[in-house]
Design an enzyme around this catalytic site. Structure first.
Site, PDB file in Angstrom:
ATOM      1  N   CYS A 143       0.862  -1.187   0.000  1.00  0.00           N
ATOM      2  CA  CYS A 143       0.000   0.000   0.000  1.00  0.00           C
ATOM      3  C   CYS A 143       0.893   1.230   0.000  1.00  0.00           C
ATOM      4  CB  CYS A 143      -0.936   0.007   1.208  1.00  0.00           C
ATOM      5  SG  CYS A 143      -0.098   0.229   2.799  1.00  0.00           S
TER       6      CYS A 143
ATOM      7  N   HIS B  44       1.406   3.293   2.211  1.00  0.00           N
ATOM      8  CA  HIS B  44       2.104   3.517   3.472  1.00  0.00           C
ATOM      9  C   HIS B  44       3.340   2.632   3.602  1.00  0.00           C
ATOM     10  CE1 HIS B  44      -2.264   4.374   4.092  1.00  0.00           C
ATOM     11  NE2 HIS B  44      -1.745   5.531   4.443  1.00  0.00           N
TER      12      HIS B  44
ATOM     13  N   CYS C 265       6.678  -7.546  24.833  1.00  0.00           N
ATOM     14  CA  CYS C 265       5.974  -6.291  24.562  1.00  0.00           C
ATOM     15  C   CYS C 265       6.517  -5.187  25.479  1.00  0.00           C
ATOM     16  CB  CYS C 265       4.475  -6.477  24.779  1.00  0.00           C
ATOM     17  SG  CYS C 265       3.493  -4.968  24.667  1.00  0.00           S
TER      18      CYS C 265
ATOM     19  N   CYS D 161       6.915  -1.800  15.257  1.00  0.00           N
ATOM     20  CA  CYS D 161       6.615  -0.616  14.447  1.00  0.00           C
ATOM     21  C   CYS D 161       7.799  -0.334  13.533  1.00  0.00           C
ATOM     22  CB  CYS D 161       6.333   0.583  15.349  1.00  0.00           C
ATOM     23  SG  CYS D 161       6.144   2.142  14.435  1.00  0.00           S
TER      24      CYS D 161
ATOM     25  N   CYS E 160       9.368   3.600  14.200  1.00  0.00           N
ATOM     26  CA  CYS E 160      10.217   3.973  15.336  1.00  0.00           C
ATOM     27  C   CYS E 160      10.808   2.788  16.088  1.00  0.00           C
ATOM     28  CB  CYS E 160       9.418   4.839  16.310  1.00  0.00           C
ATOM     29  SG  CYS E 160       8.070   3.939  17.133  1.00  0.00           S
TER      30      CYS E 160
ATOM     31  N   CYS F 229       2.296  -5.813  21.636  1.00  0.00           N
ATOM     32  CA  CYS F 229       1.589  -7.069  21.381  1.00  0.00           C
ATOM     33  C   CYS F 229       0.376  -6.817  20.489  1.00  0.00           C
ATOM     34  CB  CYS F 229       1.150  -7.702  22.706  1.00  0.00           C
ATOM     35  SG  CYS F 229       0.094  -6.648  23.717  1.00  0.00           S
TER      36      CYS F 229
ATOM     37  N   CYS G  65     -15.781 -24.762  -3.752  1.00  0.00           N
ATOM     38  CA  CYS G  65     -16.990 -25.503  -4.133  1.00  0.00           C
ATOM     39  C   CYS G  65     -17.282 -25.392  -5.626  1.00  0.00           C
ATOM     40  CB  CYS G  65     -18.190 -25.029  -3.317  1.00  0.00           C
ATOM     41  SG  CYS G  65     -18.516 -23.266  -3.440  1.00  0.00           S
TER      42      CYS G  65
ATOM     43  N   HIS H 145     -22.284 -20.238  -2.702  1.00  0.00           N
ATOM     44  CA  HIS H 145     -21.902 -21.651  -2.624  1.00  0.00           C
ATOM     45  C   HIS H 145     -22.470 -22.427  -3.803  1.00  0.00           C
ATOM     46  CE1 HIS H 145     -20.458 -25.205  -0.631  1.00  0.00           C
ATOM     47  NE2 HIS H 145     -21.656 -25.768  -0.658  1.00  0.00           N
TER      48      HIS H 145
END
Length: 808
Positions: A165, A167, A187, A199, A202, A207, A323, A760
């Site tokens: 994307c 970002h 964490c 992240c 940074c 978690c 299916c 289906h």
């Protein structure tokens, strides 16, 4: 136990790489699997899986053909437990993030042993002591910890839907320096050590969110995003040396990919080449969760339908939105042409196949399906269920008071091979059954041509027929006939509203199938520039059957386009079990009719374009050059197919470029030898490949479509239009002109849902019932195979999507 003198040879073998397919769950040539008492032998050289049964013994066959000496025998047994997650009822509603980890080691006990086939060429010598050797242990662990070939193909299919994307592509990182190992241990805001998300802006470690099923998480990664608005995070434990990992964009609120992940991680001192994948990815967890759903089958009164078992009554496990494929496969293998082609000679092919890996052989996978569905070997109640009543010797009888369904065989190898490279059928999304049917026939015909199978041996030929197209000028009354090769007849179903139901859903009037056929074969007016009159006129177009197929597939077009997206309409279609088509037979050029001259405005060397299709496409607003290219790419047949091609190629950079032709015909430029070799490898001659490429602007994919639309073209650079070409084509097209043309309904595929790409699919098939000495309708709903009640057959038949008729 005799000692093995060849163990020194095993040192050169390496564990499987992450990208390699490891066929450890079942045999690649039949559906015997690791639950079999003898288990599965996995080749430690190429990781092919082979069975050990006395009837087949595909492991020995592989060793004899490949010369690979060492295998790992794998057996598994279900752990006794009353609290297994697979026995619990599924939740009423599945949310996107409702994912639960389901580990095989929690459900099964596994036993592995090294085998040497040089010591025992018949059955392989088991060497239990070798498992203590560190290198052998590493090989065994590599096989057992790798994704199985089935699961790997499913993961790849799901991952094809995950893209970068803005970002991830424009990520701006902060220079925070290298992160110490202690900073990646848990964490930053709690003590959780799993489900950790880093992240990528940074380096903050948080978690993940709490997941259904107990996957721990306090949502501190999400909290960090809400405070910082740093959009992209990576899940630790899913990072591989190849640079793959779970990436989540909180701004997009979806899974994404990061093409520069290695560089982004290096900012924090993390070298991806030293990483080891220790946790299942979200894709793997999602697949496991999706495949756990199981729904009971009941009739209209709520009574459970009766499961049936026996040869030809084997279910196909749902692989996740598969299916559409299962209903088509069950229908094909209910036909004598496919049964006779693939079942009797299965053993001979297994022995003679020259492919090094059966998983890459179209024939191997078709023979595997035939054996799995038709032999009856795998059509039995689930092992964990109560035993079947011994009195129920009739395959269409079952006296158990509680329905016990089959496990079904898993066509994962077939799906992975047939869908390979296809932008839709390679994915795990729901697809259109009619599109898959025609695509599968193309794959089988292409393979048959490549290996030199005759038309008489090719089972797909039972669907071939010709559709005669008549174009007549409204002024001079001159005519042009052409014959288009077809495999499916698509009939328009008129939508006439008759009100709304209690929920506001539109209700439609019932339509007779004959009315749909009358519309298909009726006359249609269109604007046309007549080459004889040399002026714009109103012409008429009409379709008739030039020949009738042995097996007629009727596609009911019960949908309308809303913003070019097909929306399905539940229009009841009155379809009888018998059908006669005599009145729809075309007669060709009649005495007294004068043929239209060739269109002199067409560029020299190009075929005579289908005038009716050109007129229809141009009336939609497409430029003439685009219409011509679309018709060239799709066999110069009909406007609808060409229109679909146009929408798929609107962004082609050369879509408006002129079609350059030489005086000899075809495009002026010459194809490369590499392009010609690609087509030659499929079984086409050099001349055919060259002409197809020249006719389609050097596009290999379009050239393949052109070749299969011109099977009788030898590659000569002569114009493809005109009466002689039409005569030649009509004389070689499949099907028959014999009358009477009577048909009987063999099967129908129904669809429930708002769109052909969701919902289906199930198949109803008429099968022989030995109990009553007649026939019964059986419902194939993925792995669940049940005897259909008469009332549901009558109602579902009206709302079916595909009807399959056999000629009688």
């Amino acid at each position: 136990m005799a000692a093995c003198s060849h163990l020194s040879d095993i040192a050169r073998l390496q564990p499987p790489k992450l990208s390699q397919s490891v066929h450890r769950e079942e045999c690649t040539q039949c559906f015997d699997n690791q639950d079999h008492p003898l288990g599965i032998d996995v080749c430690l050289t190429c990781f092919n899986g082979g069975c050990l049964g006395s009837e087949r013994h595909h492991a020995r066959t592989h060793v004899q053909k490949s010369g690979h000496s060492f295998t790992l025998n794998i057996k598994r047994k279900l752990k006794p437990s009353s609290n297994r997650t697979d026995e619990k009822e599924p939740p009423a509603k599945l949310q996107k993030l409702a994912i639960v980890e389901d580990r095989d080691e929690d459900k099964y006990d596994f036993k592995t042993v090294l085998k040497c086939w040089k010591c025992d060429p018949q059955n392989g010598l088991e060497i239990p002591d070798a498992m203590a050797d560190p290198h052998v242990k590493a090989l065994s662990d590599g096989v057992m910890k790798s994704l199985s070939s089935a699961r790997q193909s499913e993961v790849k299919a799901w991952e094809e839907e995950i893209t970068p994307c803005e970002h991830t592509l424009t990520l701006q990182q902060q220079a925070t320096g290298h992160i110490l190992a202690s900073g990646l241990a848990h964490c930053s805001k709690c003590d959780l050590k799993e489900n950790l998300w880093l992240c990528l802006t940074c380096g903050s470690l948080g978690c993940g969110r709490q997941q259904f099923g107990g996957l721990g998480g306090n949502g501190h990664g999400l909290q960090h995003y809400e405070e910082s608005h740093h959009p992209v995070s990576v899940k630790l434990g899913t990072i591989t040396p190849e640079g793959d990992a779970d990436i989540y964009c909180y701004t997009c609120n979806d899974a994404k990919t990061d093409p520069e992940l290695a560089a982004h991680l290096a900012t924090f001192g993390i070298n991806v080449q030293t990483q080891t994948k220790t946790e299942k990815s979200m894709t793997e967890l999602q697949i496991e969760h999706n495949l756990k759903f199981d729904f009971s089958l009941t009739d209209e009164s709520g009574k459970a339908l009766e499961p049936v078992f026996g040869p030809g009554l084997t279910g196909l496990s749902n692989l996740g939105n598969s299916c559409y494929m299962a209903s088509v496969i069950q229908t094909l293998f209910s036909l004598p042409a496919f049964r006779e082609r693939y079942l009797p000679s299965a053993a001979a092919h297994w022995q003679a196949c020259t492919e090094s890996l059966p998983a890459n052989c179209v024939d191997c996978q078709m023979y595997k399906l035939a054996d799995g569905l038709l032999s009856g070997r795998y059509s039995h109640p689930r092992p964990a269920s109560a035993p079947r009543d011994p009195k129920a010797t009739n395959p269409l009888a079952h006296d158990s008071p509680t329905p016990v369904f089959q496990e079904g065989v898993r066509p994962s190898g077939f799906k992975a091979l047939v869908g390979r490279g296809h932008e839709e059928f390679a994915t795990m999304r729901q697809q259109d059954a009619e599109e898959f049917f025609t695509y599968l026939l193309t794959v089988l015909k292409r393979h048959a041509k490549r290996i030199g199978v005759s038309a008489q041996e090719d089972p797909t030929r039972v669907f071939d027929f010709g559709m005669e197209q008549l174009l007549q000028c409204g002024e001079c009354k001159r005519v042009r006939y052409r014959v288009d090769e077809m495999e499916v007849v698509s009939v328009p179903v008129p939508a006439r509203e008759r009100g709304k139901d209690e929920e506001g859903k539109t209700l439609y009037q019932e339509v007779e199938l004959k009315e749909c056929l009358d519309i298909l074969t009726g006359t249609e007016a269109l604007e046309y520039k007549c080459p004889a009159c040399q002026k714009n006129v109103i012409a008429t177009k009409r379709s008739r059957f030039a020949t009738f197929p042995q097996v007629l597939v009727v596609h009911a077009k019960k949908f309308q386009l809303v913003n070019w997206v097909p929306a399905k309409l539940d229009i009841p279609l009155n379809v009888s079990d018998s059908l006669q088509l005599d009145e729809y037979l075309g007669r060709g050029l009649q005495s007294g009719e004068i043929e239209l001259p060739e269109d002199q405005t067409a560029a020299p060397g190009l075929p005579q374009f289908n005038e009716a299709a050109m007129a229809q496409l141009e009336a939609m607003g497409f430029p003439a050059i685009r219409c011509q290219k679309a018709l060239l790419a799709t066999g110069n047949n009909d406007a609808e197919t060409a229109m679909e091609w146009l929408f798929a190629h609107m962004e082609d950079p050369d879509i408006d470029s002129p079609i350059q032709v030489s005086s000899a015909g075809g495009s002026a430029s010459e194809p490369s030898q590499e392009q010609i070799n690609v087509l030659s490898d499929m079984g086409f001659t050099h001349a055919q490949a060259r002409k197809a490429l020249r006719e389609t602007g050097m596009d290999v994919e379009r050239a393949v479509e052109w070749l299969f639309s011109h099977p009788d073209d030898t590659g000569e650079d002569a114009p493809a239009g005109g009466r002689e070409a039409s005569k030649s084509k009509s004389s070689t097209v499949g099907g028959s002109t014999e009358l009477p043309a009577r048909y009987r309904l063999k099967a129908f595929i129904s669809h429930k849902g708002p769109s052909v790409h969701s919902g289906h699919y199930v198949a109803h098939i008429r099968v022989e019932d030995v109990a009553v000495g007649g026939e019964s309708w059986v419902l194939f709903n993925d792995e669940k195979v049940v005897k259909a009640d008469a009332e549901s057959v009558r109602e579902l038949k009206k709302l079916a999507y595909l009807y399959v008729y056999e000629r009688v």
